[in-house]
Design an enzyme around this catalytic site. Structure first.
Site, PDB file in Angstrom:
ATOM      1  N   CYS A  94       0.645  -2.746   0.430  1.00 45.64           N
ATOM      2  CA  CYS A  94      -0.399  -1.849   0.678  1.00 45.64           C
ATOM      3  C   CYS A  94      -1.965  -2.231   0.453  1.00 45.64           C
ATOM      4  CB  CYS A  94      -0.220  -0.602  -0.763  1.00 45.64           C
ATOM      5  SG  CYS A  94       1.564  -0.208  -0.748  1.00 45.64           S
ATOM      6  N   CYS A 173       5.618   1.943  -8.745  1.00 51.45           N
ATOM      7  CA  CYS A 173       5.221   1.816  -7.306  1.00 51.45           C
ATOM      8  C   CYS A 173       5.052   2.974  -6.576  1.00 51.45           C
ATOM      9  CB  CYS A 173       6.367   0.747  -6.599  1.00 51.45           C
ATOM     10  SG  CYS A 173       5.717   0.522  -4.901  1.00 51.45           S
ATOM     11  N   CYS A 398       7.235  -3.745  16.107  1.00 51.42           N
ATOM     12  CA  CYS A 398       6.763  -4.015  14.878  1.00 51.42           C
ATOM     13  C   CYS A 398       5.514  -4.841  14.587  1.00 51.42           C
ATOM     14  CB  CYS A 398       7.954  -4.086  13.914  1.00 51.42           C
ATOM     15  SG  CYS A 398       8.870  -5.732  14.095  1.00 51.42           S
TER      16      CYS A 398
END
Length: 441
Positions: A94, A173, A398
């Site tokens: 993140c 999380c 991806c």
């Protein structure tokens, strides 16, 4: 008079000095790093945003490029926001929390466009609206790292720090689904209750439609009694525990499953599945819409995994030939076809980096191509396929770099980019997931 010799700093000592510079950021690259120019070099700056002026620490540099880490933001972007996670910049995940969520998609789309222009000379892309979902608590599957700390006599568990093997211990999380988001302390206590559990090397978790599963991989034998104690300590979490010694196949009392468009997919925790359930569902539906199969098509689905695309497409096509390199995934895909009573698909194990001349599953009647490769892309197989026999190619990616590279092959073979969209599979990260439909001119 005696003279005192004072040695100057060696080149090795000088290289250890931290160099900081002030930089003005021009744009973001496809990894979410700030891009700038300084003293004739191109710089890639972690933690910096477009239009910002920052003070940054030089990490590495070569003759034409350097990498740096933001130390202080001198003039912030209007798109900068306060990170929501207390472990931000410690945990390796993140890393784009400092960028507004909507702006993340804008910059990612710009980055993909730039890559397509660079590698495939495709300057105008027909972008459609991105696939979006919840920005937090979206991750249904993942891995927790474990390591035994001899000094403190504790098994540590958490996530790896950025670019390091160091484990950042966390208590919760914000991107994991609720079934696991706050379960770290329960795991920590359960796994530190007996010396045999020190050999647990990592933990895989997955919130399936039929339950929350936790696989514990261990490198040494753990007795049934100790496993039972762990189960008892974690009973309140309502997790289904699976033990994996790395030697024999893990035993499942019940296989995890998820459902999409009336198809049930069973899998094991070492099979690949998309970790964002909501985006996976949207992705499959959009693929069906874009391809608009009429029931006459014969589809070639490469890198098919457990049949995520294949089984849905088989319900709308005449025939699907699905190919995957991992034997365990092929076995699960065949089981899923049998369970769902779908007999218009055949699954084959084949290393798609190998010569196509040995592929007995390939034939000239195949007219629609679906690709869902790993980060390495599909270049090796695309340059072997007789692409002129396909009327459509659906490419799910991806990694935008390898997708842009592979797009050049498709354009050279007479295709045009008909539709393209981002899929926000991993909000707040630098990962970019893209889907594009290519039509024959």
């Amino acid at each position: 008079m005696a003279q005192i010799f004072r040695a100057g700093k060696s080149s090795k000592q000088r290289s250890k000095q931290v160099e900081t510079v002030e930089l003005t950021i021009d744009s973001l690259d496809h990894q979410g790093r700030g891009v700038c120019r300084h003293q004739g070099k191109v710089g890639f700056v972690d933690g910096a945003l477009s239009s910002e002026r920052v003070k940054a620490r030089i990490k590495t540099q070569k003759s034409r490029v350097f990498e740096a880490q933001t130390v202080k933001v001198l003039e912030p972007s209007e798109e900068r926001v306060t990170p929501f996670c207390e472990y931000y910049q410690q945990c390796g995940g993140c890393a784009l929390q400092h960028l507004d969520a909507d702006a993340q998609l804008v910059h990612k789309q710009q980055a993909v466009s730039a890559l397509f222009n660079k590698f495939a000379k495709a300057s105008e892309l027909p972008w459609l609206a991105p696939l979006t979902g919840p920005e937090r608590h979206y991750r249904r599957a993942g891995r927790i790292a474990c390591i035994y700390d001899k000094q403190n006599n504790q098994l540590k568990l958490g996530f790896r720090s950025a670019g390091s093997k160091k484990i950042i211990e966390i208590d919760h999380c914000a991107v994991m689904v609720d079934a696991f988001a706050g379960g770290f302390e329960a795991l920590r206590q359960a796994l530190n209750a007996h010396p045999e559990l020190r050999s647990v090397s990592h933990i895989q978790f997955c919130a399936a439609d039929n339950g929350a599963f936790v696989l514990l991989r261990h490198t040494r034998a753990i007795s049934p009694q100790v496993k039972a104690q762990v189960a008892e300590r974690l009973a309140g979490q309502n997790w289904q525990l699976v033990w994996d010694d790395g030697k024999s196949q893990p035993e499942y009392a019940l296989l995890p499953t998820y459902e999409s468009a009336g198809v049930t997919f069973a899998f094991k925790l070492d099979n690949f599945i998309q970790v964002n359930r909501d985006i996976n569902e949207q992705m499959l539906q959009r693929a069906l819409e874009w391809l608009a199969l009429t029931g006459t098509e014969q589809v070639l689905d490469l890198f098919c995994g457990i049949g995520n695309f294949s089984l849905l497409l088989a319900k709308h096509a005449n025939k699907v030939v699905a190919v995957e390199g991992v034997a365990e995934s092929v076995a699960m895909a065949r089981q899923n076809a049998h369970t769902n009573h779908i007999d218009t698909v055949s699954f084959h194990q084949f290393d798609l980096t190998q010569p196509l001349t040995t592929a007995n599953w390939f034939h000239a009647a195949l007219d629609v191509l679906v690709l869902d490769p790993s980060r390495t892309g599909a270049y090796e197989i695309l340059r072997q396929l007789p692409l002129t026999q396909f009327k459509q190619v659906l490419y799910v990616s991806c990694d935008p770099v390898t997708m842009a590279r592979d797009t050049a092959l498709l354009l050279e073979a007479g295709f045009v980019v008909d539709k393209v969209c981002l899929m926000n599979m991993f909000p707040h990260t630098g990962h970019i997931e893209t889907m594009a439909l290519f039509q024959r001119r």
